[in-house]
Motif scaffolding. Structure first.
Motif, PDB file in Angstrom:
ATOM      1  N   ASN A   4       0.862  -1.176   0.000  1.00 44.60           N
ATOM      2  CA  ASN A   4       0.000   0.000   0.000  1.00 44.60           C
ATOM      3  C   ASN A   4       0.895   1.221   0.000  1.00 44.60           C
ATOM      4  O   ASN A   4       1.835   1.296   0.783  1.00 44.60           O
ATOM      5  CB  ASN A   4      -0.911   0.023   1.223  1.00 44.60           C
ATOM      6  N   ILE A   6       1.347   5.707  -0.867  1.00 47.34           N
ATOM      7  CA  ILE A   6       0.808   7.051  -1.070  1.00 47.34           C
ATOM      8  C   ILE A   6       1.756   7.741  -2.047  1.00 47.34           C
ATOM      9  O   ILE A   6       2.957   7.817  -1.801  1.00 47.34           O
ATOM     10  CB  ILE A   6       0.757   7.850   0.246  1.00 47.34           C
ATOM     11  N   THR A   8       2.748  11.174  -3.607  1.00 50.15           N
ATOM     12  CA  THR A   8       2.619  12.621  -3.450  1.00 50.15           C
ATOM     13  C   THR A   8       2.848  13.249  -4.818  1.00 50.15           C
ATOM     14  O   THR A   8       3.831  12.959  -5.495  1.00 50.15           O
ATOM     15  CB  THR A   8       3.653  13.158  -2.450  1.00 50.15           C
ATOM     16  N   GLN A  33      -7.708   5.889  -4.223  1.00 50.50           N
ATOM     17  CA  GLN A  33      -8.262   7.219  -3.999  1.00 50.50           C
ATOM     18  C   GLN A  33      -7.384   8.276  -4.650  1.00 50.50           C
ATOM     19  O   GLN A  33      -6.159   8.180  -4.616  1.00 50.50           O
ATOM     20  CB  GLN A  33      -8.349   7.551  -2.505  1.00 50.50           C
ATOM     21  N   ALA A  40      -2.493  14.005  -3.377  1.00 56.49           N
ATOM     22  CA  ALA A  40      -1.954  12.664  -3.188  1.00 56.49           C
ATOM     23  C   ALA A  40      -2.881  11.629  -3.826  1.00 56.49           C
ATOM     24  O   ALA A  40      -4.073  11.876  -4.022  1.00 56.49           O
ATOM     25  CB  ALA A  40      -1.792  12.358  -1.703  1.00 56.49           C
ATOM     26  N   THR A  42      -3.638   7.380  -3.435  1.00 54.92           N
ATOM     27  CA  THR A  42      -3.356   6.173  -2.667  1.00 54.92           C
ATOM     28  C   THR A  42      -3.691   4.942  -3.494  1.00 54.92           C
ATOM     29  O   THR A  42      -4.513   4.988  -4.405  1.00 54.92           O
ATOM     30  CB  THR A  42      -4.163   6.121  -1.358  1.00 54.92           C
ATOM     31  N   SER A  44      -2.118   0.569  -4.325  1.00 56.49           N
ATOM     32  CA  SER A  44      -1.156  -0.494  -4.043  1.00 56.49           C
ATOM     33  C   SER A  44      -0.448  -0.888  -5.333  1.00 56.49           C
ATOM     34  O   SER A  44      -0.976  -0.703  -6.425  1.00 56.49           O
ATOM     35  CB  SER A  44      -1.859  -1.707  -3.427  1.00 56.49           C
ATOM     36  N   GLN A  65       2.546   3.072   2.961  1.00 59.37           N
ATOM     37  CA  GLN A  65       1.638   3.443   4.039  1.00 59.37           C
ATOM     38  C   GLN A  65       2.010   2.659   5.285  1.00 59.37           C
ATOM     39  O   GLN A  65       2.287   1.463   5.228  1.00 59.37           O
ATOM     40  CB  GLN A  65       0.186   3.140   3.677  1.00 59.37           C
TER      41      GLN A  65
END
Length: 78
Positions: A4, A6, A8, A33, A40, A42, A44, A65
């Motif tokens: 997972n 994030i 940026t 998302q 950002a 999100t 995987s 994450q």
């Protein structure tokens, strides 16, 4: 292993989040998302894709994450 992450988004790409999300999908990321308000995305991806995604134009950083766990209500206080 699938992680997972994030992503940026670079300030210079703030208006192109949907385009970047599409490029992330094509690079192997499963997007969960698109957080326009904070810049950002999100989702995987596999370990092998981390470096590929990090090099995409418009990506400022890719971070794993952090996992956190909360003890159930009936657990003893630590």
């Amino acid at each position: 292993m699938r992680r997972n992450v994030i992503v940026t988004v670079a300030d210079s790409n703030a208006g192109g989040l949907d385009d970047l999300a599409g490029r992330l999908v094509r690079a192997g990321m499963q997007v969960e998302q698109v957080l326009s308000a904070v810049g950002a995305i999100t989702g995987s991806l596999e370990d092998a894709q981390l470096a590929v995604v990090a090099r995409l134009a418009g990506v400022a950083a890719v971070e794993q994450q952090a996992a956190s766990r909360i003890a159930p209500p009936e657990a003893e206080i630590q």
